[in-house]
Write an enzyme that holds these catalytic residues in place. Structure first.
Site, mmCIF file in Angstrom:
data_model
loop_
_atom_site.group_PDB
_atom_site.id
_atom_site.type_symbol
_atom_site.label_atom_id
_atom_site.label_comp_id
_atom_site.label_asym_id
_atom_site.label_seq_id
_atom_site.Cartn_x
_atom_site.Cartn_y
_atom_site.Cartn_z
ATOM 1 C CE LYS A 141 29.891 11.167 35.363
ATOM 2 N NZ LYS A 141 30.144 12.692 35.400
ATOM 3 C CG ASN A 142 29.135 14.327 39.086
ATOM 4 O OD1 ASN A 142 29.827 13.660 38.524
ATOM 5 N ND2 ASN A 142 27.934 13.949 38.322
ATOM 6 N NE ARG B 138 31.562 20.630 31.926
ATOM 7 C CZ ARG B 138 31.926 22.128 31.842
ATOM 8 N NH1 ARG B 138 31.940 21.906 29.794
ATOM 9 N NH2 ARG B 138 31.371 23.313 31.383
ATOM 10 C CB CYS C 233 27.557 14.892 28.622
ATOM 11 S SG CYS C 233 27.120 13.464 29.274
ATOM 12 C CG ASP D 128 23.305 14.760 36.958
ATOM 13 O OD1 ASP D 128 24.097 14.753 35.800
ATOM 14 O OD2 ASP D 128 23.114 15.324 37.762
ATOM 15 C CB VAL E 114 19.348 22.143 35.836
ATOM 16 C CG1 VAL E 114 21.282 22.625 36.418
ATOM 17 C CG2 VAL E 114 18.756 21.295 36.672
HETATM 18 N N1 EPU Z 1 27.554 27.640 34.451
HETATM 19 C C1 EPU Z 1 27.399 28.663 33.510
HETATM 20 N N2 EPU Z 1 28.940 28.998 33.956
HETATM 21 C C2 EPU Z 1 29.707 28.786 34.733
HETATM 22 C C3 EPU Z 1 29.446 27.213 35.286
HETATM 23 C C4 EPU Z 1 27.699 26.655 34.941
HETATM 24 O O1 EPU Z 1 26.352 29.197 32.691
HETATM 25 O O2 EPU Z 1 30.764 28.969 34.538
HETATM 26 C C5 EPU Z 1 25.811 27.007 34.353
HETATM 27 C C6 EPU Z 1 25.965 25.838 33.439
HETATM 28 O O3 EPU Z 1 25.794 26.016 32.409
HETATM 29 C C7 EPU Z 1 24.572 25.468 34.069
HETATM 30 C C8 EPU Z 1 24.370 25.443 35.196
HETATM 31 O O4 EPU Z 1 25.311 26.412 35.546
HETATM 32 O O5 EPU Z 1 23.379 25.492 33.219
HETATM 33 C C9 EPU Z 1 24.911 24.524 36.550
HETATM 34 O O6 EPU Z 1 25.571 23.660 35.904
HETATM 35 P P1 EPU Z 1 27.001 23.297 36.702
HETATM 36 O O7 EPU Z 1 28.502 24.197 36.965
HETATM 37 O O8 EPU Z 1 26.375 22.685 38.417
HETATM 38 O O9 EPU Z 1 27.382 21.465 36.270
HETATM 39 P P2 EPU Z 1 28.660 20.955 36.336
HETATM 40 O O10 EPU Z 1 29.511 20.781 38.216
HETATM 41 O O11 EPU Z 1 29.191 20.809 34.655
HETATM 42 C C10 EPU Z 1 28.054 18.770 37.436
HETATM 43 C C11 EPU Z 1 27.872 16.851 37.290
HETATM 44 C C12 EPU Z 1 26.788 17.418 35.732
HETATM 45 C C13 EPU Z 1 25.578 17.698 37.155
HETATM 46 C C14 EPU Z 1 24.951 18.946 37.712
HETATM 47 C C15 EPU Z 1 24.675 18.978 38.330
HETATM 48 C C16 EPU Z 1 30.436 16.753 37.634
HETATM 49 C C17 EPU Z 1 31.550 16.190 36.296
HETATM 50 N N3 EPU Z 1 29.385 17.007 36.200
HETATM 51 O O12 EPU Z 1 27.573 19.618 36.287
HETATM 52 O O13 EPU Z 1 27.117 15.787 36.140
HETATM 53 O O14 EPU Z 1 24.397 17.460 35.606
HETATM 54 O O15 EPU Z 1 27.089 19.219 38.243
HETATM 55 O O16 EPU Z 1 24.201 18.483 39.046
HETATM 56 O O17 EPU Z 1 29.950 16.683 39.119
HETATM 57 C C18 EPU Z 1 26.717 13.816 34.998
HETATM 58 O O18 EPU Z 1 26.865 13.841 35.359
HETATM 59 O O19 EPU Z 1 26.417 13.611 33.711
HETATM 60 C C19 EPU Z 1 26.953 15.504 34.426
HETATM 61 C C20 EPU Z 1 26.799 15.493 33.668
#
Ligand code: EPU
Length: 453
Positions: free
Chosen positions: A38-39, A112, A136, A325, A347
């Site tokens: 998915k990611n 997102r 989520c 995850d 995280v």
């Molecule tokens: N963060 C910030 N500011 C930002 C972006 C992120 O403070 O502008 C913080 C977040 O709040 C969090 C941390 O950085 O505390 C990590 O967030 P990250 O940006 O790495 O996560 P994401 O890109 O929003 C993706 C996956 C998630 C997975 C995380 C960590 C996708 C669509 N989502 O999220 O997957 O948990 O990376 O590996 O790729 C899931 O599959 O259920 C899921 C939530």
């Protein structure tokens, strides 16, 4: 016994697929296949907007996050059609156009991924409109890293009550960017923007998850010049034009880890077709320490218990650490381990709420909202850290529970399958955001459930 054969049969039965009656206490046994991650798949779909020619993505999972991104691409004029094999999609961006805020807004709150449209749309059309983001509810999930990076490339960000409007009147220029935290999404934002920005971009403190490396492979196939340097540094030399790609998505290691934990929790045996060892090394270490046994085959990995389950101390982290995850399904298995386990969630600030339902089912879990100190910590403490202390083994019993989010929801279903007696699990629709053919897979593993709503 289970009466539903697959997800399409759910709608035929009149149910919305939101509520399951689950009779637990029997081990899950059998084989499931995992497809593309998915990611990665959703991001590679966005990357197709950068090409001058059509792209083909293979092993695309049939999940609702993919449907949301497909439909967002379509409102931007991208023609999306089935490819030449099952599970492949073809994206033709040659008719791409600006979309209206109302059309984009129809996707508000659904995913997102829309935020990753910014760079490609700015290159293509000079403007990007971004709806309120979904995903989520596992923390605040701010987008400040994304917006700061886009500004560094020269974009202008206007926030209004409708959403966010981003423009780049002078085009986008390569930049030196250092992320405050190795965010997956922000790293992808920089990659998708820098590949066609003028000049060189240096990204420091980048996320290096396997899905990001696979996105880099997609972009390289398109003609991008991206090098991965030591210490989380990525260098991107902007190019004027990119072509389409033909790419098979990396397997979904989050889904693979989920089924592995389901085998552990229910004392079953599950062969996860398509799972690979390299991307799961950290998970497999923890799986073994907790008492799991696995056998890596050419076409997948077989998972089961190797003896009584043992307690572990786990800290979630960015890659190559233990993924955030993975902790939810692992915690279900840890309720059956002999002794006290600790899971530090570093995280996200709100990703242990799902344990309330496990406590209702008889688990002994205490969540420390501000984290707890422990010796020999690998991950530096973050302000938003939480910890769960799990004492086992505790027999689980059936309960009426409501799933909170994707991974928490999956874990609730596995807990219900581990528990003696019947559980009614509501809100399971959210699980289809990330788990393809979820009901059909449960059924193939011998789960005893009915779709009752
Ligand atoms: N963060 C910030 N500011 C930002 C972006 C992120 O403070 O502008 C913080 C977040 O709040 C969090 C941390 O950085 O505390 C990590 O967030 P990250 O940006 O790495 O996560 P994401 O890109 O929003 C993706 C996956 C998630 C997975 C995380 C960590 C996708 C669509 N989502 O999220 O997957 O948990 O990376 O590996 O790729 C899931 O599959 O259920 C899921 C939530």
């Amino acid at each position: 016994m289970t009466t539903i054969l697959n997800e399409s049969a759910v709608s035929a039965s009149g149910g919305s697929g939101e509520v399951l009656a689950i009779r637990g206490g029997r081990p899950l046994r059998g084989r499931v296949e995992v497809k593309g991650a998915k990611n990665l798949a959703t991001k590679a779909m966005v990357a197709s907007l950068l090409g001058d020619t059509p792209s083909v993505l293979r092993d695309v999972p049939d999940i609702s996050d993919v449907k949301v991104v497909r439909s967002l691409l379509e409102v931007h004029g991208v023609m999306v059609q089935p490819g030449d094999e099952d599970g492949s999609l073809c994206f033709d961006p040659r008719g791409a156009v600006s979309a209206h805020m109302e059309e984009i807004d129809a996707h508000a709150g659904a995913s997102r991924i829309p935020i990753l449209f910014c760079g490609p749309l700015l290159h293509l059309l000079g403007e990007a409109l971004i709806p309120d983001l979904g995903g989520c509810r596992i923390g605040d999930r701010p987008i400040n890293f994304h917006m700061d990076a886009l500004r560094a490339f020269g974009a202008i960000v206007d926030k209004s009550y409708e959403g966010i409007r981003i423009t780049a009147p002078d085009g986008l220029t390569g930049a030196n960017i250092e992320l405050p935290y190795p965010s997956v999404g922000a790293t992808e934002q920089v990659l998708l923007t820098a590949v066609k920005a003028k000049g060189v971009t240096e990204l420091k403190n980048a996320a290096i998850e396997p899905e990001i490396m696979d996105l880099i492979a997609v972009l390289q196939k398109m003609g991008a010049i991206i090098s991965y340097e030591p210490n989380r540094v990525i260098l991107i030399e902007g190019v004027d034009r990119l072509n389409g790609y033909d790419h098979r998505a990396i397997f979904d290691r989050n889904e693979a880890a989920s089924w592995a934990c389901a085998a552990l929790a229910t004392d079953g045996e599950i062969f996860v077709g398509g799972a690979k060892q390299q991307e799961m090394l950290t998970f497999l270490n923890v799986f073994r320490k907790v008492g799991g046994w696995f056998d890596v085959k050419e076409d997948g990995i077989l998972f089961r218990r190797g003896g009584p389950l043992k307690p572990v101390i786990v800290e979630t982290d960015v890659h190559p650490g233990f993924m955030t995850d993975w902790q939810q399904p692992l915690i279900v298995a840890l309720t059956q381990a002999q002794g006290e386990s600790v899971v530090h969630e570093t995280v996200y600030e709100n990703r242990l709420g799902f344990t309330e339902a496990l406590v209702k089912m008889g688990a002994d879990i205490v969540v420390h909202p501000n984290g707890i100190d422990g010796g020999n910590r690998r991950v530096p403490r973050r302000a938003l850290e939480q910890a769960a202390v799990i004492k086992g083994p505790t027999p689980l019993h059936g309960a009426d529970i409501v799933v909170p989010d994707l991974r928490g929801g999956y874990s609730h279903v596995i807990a219900a399958l581990t528990a003696e007696g019947e559980s009614v699990v509501s809100g399971v629709g959210v699980i289809s955001r990330g788990y393809e053919k979820f009901f059909a897979k449960l059924e193939a593993l011998g789960a005893d459930f009915d779709v009752i709503g």
